[in-house]
Design a protein around this motif. Structure first.
Motif, short mmCIF file in Angstrom:
data_model
loop_
_atom_site.label_atom_id
_atom_site.label_comp_id
_atom_site.label_asym_id
_atom_site.label_seq_id
_atom_site.Cartn_x
_atom_site.Cartn_y
_atom_site.Cartn_z
N ALA A 52 -4.75 5.21 -16.26
CA ALA A 52 -6.20 5.04 -16.22
C ALA A 52 -6.75 5.45 -14.85
O ALA A 52 -7.80 6.10 -14.76
CB ALA A 52 -6.57 3.60 -16.54
N LEU A 53 -6.05 5.08 -13.79
CA LEU A 53 -6.49 5.45 -12.45
C LEU A 53 -6.43 6.96 -12.24
O LEU A 53 -7.36 7.56 -11.70
CB LEU A 53 -5.65 4.73 -11.38
N ALA A 54 -5.35 7.59 -12.69
CA ALA A 54 -5.22 9.04 -12.55
C ALA A 54 -6.35 9.77 -13.27
O ALA A 54 -6.87 10.77 -12.76
CB ALA A 54 -3.87 9.50 -13.07
N ALA A 55 -6.75 9.27 -14.43
CA ALA A 55 -7.83 9.90 -15.18
C ALA A 55 -9.19 9.65 -14.52
O ALA A 55 -10.03 10.55 -14.49
CB ALA A 55 -7.84 9.37 -16.62
N ALA A 56 -9.40 8.45 -13.98
CA ALA A 56 -10.71 8.09 -13.45
C ALA A 56 -10.94 8.55 -12.01
O ALA A 56 -12.05 8.94 -11.66
CB ALA A 56 -10.89 6.57 -13.53
N ASP A 57 -9.89 8.47 -11.18
CA ASP A 57 -10.09 8.75 -9.76
C ASP A 57 -8.78 9.18 -9.10
O ASP A 57 -8.11 8.39 -8.44
CB ASP A 57 -10.63 7.49 -9.07
N PRO A 58 -8.39 10.45 -9.28
CA PRO A 58 -7.13 10.92 -8.70
C PRO A 58 -7.07 10.76 -7.18
O PRO A 58 -6.00 10.53 -6.61
CB PRO A 58 -7.07 12.40 -9.09
N GLY A 59 -8.21 10.83 -6.52
CA GLY A 59 -8.24 10.64 -5.07
C GLY A 59 -7.83 9.24 -4.67
O GLY A 59 -7.12 9.04 -3.68
N LEU A 60 -8.26 8.24 -5.44
CA LEU A 60 -7.87 6.86 -5.17
C LEU A 60 -6.38 6.68 -5.43
O LEU A 60 -5.72 5.95 -4.69
CB LEU A 60 -8.70 5.88 -6.00
N LEU A 61 -5.85 7.35 -6.43
CA LEU A 61 -4.40 7.28 -6.69
C LEU A 61 -3.64 7.83 -5.47
O LEU A 61 -2.65 7.22 -5.03
CB LEU A 61 -4.03 8.06 -7.95
N ALA A 62 -4.11 8.92 -4.91
CA ALA A 62 -3.48 9.48 -3.70
C ALA A 62 -3.59 8.50 -2.54
O ALA A 62 -2.63 8.30 -1.79
CB ALA A 62 -4.11 10.82 -3.34
N GLU A 63 -4.73 7.83 -2.40
CA GLU A 63 -4.89 6.83 -1.35
C GLU A 63 -3.93 5.66 -1.54
O GLU A 63 -3.41 5.11 -0.57
CB GLU A 63 -6.33 6.29 -1.32
N LEU A 64 -3.69 5.29 -2.78
CA LEU A 64 -2.77 4.19 -3.09
C LEU A 64 -1.35 4.54 -2.66
O LEU A 64 -0.66 3.73 -2.03
CB LEU A 64 -2.82 3.90 -4.60
N VAL A 65 -0.92 5.76 -2.95
CA VAL A 65 0.41 6.21 -2.54
C VAL A 65 0.49 6.30 -1.01
O VAL A 65 1.48 5.88 -0.41
CB VAL A 65 0.77 7.55 -3.21
N ASP A 66 -0.56 6.79 -0.38
CA ASP A 66 -0.60 6.86 1.07
C ASP A 66 -0.52 5.45 1.67
O ASP A 66 0.20 5.23 2.65
CB ASP A 66 -1.87 7.57 1.53
N ALA A 67 -1.23 4.51 1.10
CA ALA A 67 -1.19 3.13 1.59
C ALA A 67 0.21 2.54 1.42
O ALA A 67 0.70 1.82 2.29
CB ALA A 67 -2.22 2.28 0.84
N ALA A 68 0.88 2.86 0.31
CA ALA A 68 2.24 2.37 0.09
C ALA A 68 3.19 2.92 1.15
O ALA A 68 4.04 2.20 1.69
CB ALA A 68 2.72 2.75 -1.31
N HIS A 69 3.05 4.19 1.48
CA HIS A 69 3.89 4.78 2.53
C HIS A 69 3.59 4.13 3.88
O HIS A 69 4.51 3.85 4.65
CB HIS A 69 3.69 6.29 2.60
N ALA A 70 2.33 3.87 4.16
CA ALA A 70 1.96 3.21 5.41
C ALA A 70 2.58 1.81 5.49
O ALA A 70 3.03 1.39 6.55
CB ALA A 70 0.44 3.14 5.55
N VAL A 71 2.61 1.10 4.37
CA VAL A 71 3.25 -0.21 4.33
C VAL A 71 4.74 -0.07 4.62
O VAL A 71 5.30 -0.84 5.40
CB VAL A 71 3.03 -0.90 2.96
N ALA A 72 5.39 0.92 4.01
CA ALA A 72 6.82 1.14 4.25
C ALA A 72 7.07 1.41 5.73
O ALA A 72 8.04 0.88 6.31
CB ALA A 72 7.34 2.28 3.39
N GLN A 73 6.22 2.19 6.36
CA GLN A 73 6.35 2.44 7.79
C GLN A 73 6.16 1.15 8.58
O GLN A 73 6.96 0.82 9.46
CB GLN A 73 5.33 3.48 8.26
N GLN A 74 5.13 0.44 8.28
CA GLN A 74 4.80 -0.81 8.97
C GLN A 74 5.93 -1.84 8.83
O GLN A 74 6.21 -2.59 9.76
CB GLN A 74 3.51 -1.37 8.36
N GLU A 75 6.58 -1.86 7.68
CA GLU A 75 7.64 -2.82 7.41
C GLU A 75 9.01 -2.36 7.94
O GLU A 75 10.01 -3.03 7.74
CB GLU A 75 7.74 -3.09 5.90
#
Length: 118
Positions: A52-75
């Motif tokens: 549903a997110l990919a269909a509605a807002d692919p840019g937000l999906l990319a931001e979600l993956v970027d945020a996940a990577h930032a968390v991995a770095q932070q952790e």
């Protein structure tokens, strides 16, 4: 959505151990961790699942993956190339194990991950 657990966390109605926040994403520790590091990353806006997110807002999906990577770095899961790495998981639908109908990424790390996952 009034009955969505993650929307209630975003609204501040339910406490969460937040580790990273942006205007459009929120990351917090899972209350039932499956690894030494287990953080959920969600969009602040409600979308039922990753499809549903990919269909509605692919840019937000990319931001979600970027945020996940930032968390991995932070952790400390991403370092100089000799890192242990991390796993991103998203479950879409009940047969895949999705238990909250609000898209979320699991950032898992701090131990060896096996395959297949289960």
């Amino acid at each position: 959505m009034d009955d969505c657990l993650f929307c209630r966390i975003v609204a501040g109605e339910i406490p969460a151990d937040a580790v990273r926040e942006t205007d459009r994403t929120l990351a917090f520790r899972d209350i039932d961790p499956q690894a030494p590091t287990h953080v959920l990353v969600i969009p602040r806006e409600h979308h039922r699942n990753v499809a549903a997110l990919a269909a509605a807002d692919p840019g937000l999906l990319a931001e979600l993956v970027d945020a996940a990577h930032a968390v991995a770095q932070q952790e400390g899961l991403v370092t100089d190339g000799s890192d242990p790495g991390y796993r991103l998981v998203t479950n879409t639908g009940p047969q895949a194990g999705q238990s909250v109908d609000h898209v979320h990424l699991h950032v898992l790390g701090g131990r060896r991950m096996t395959w297949p996952p289960g």
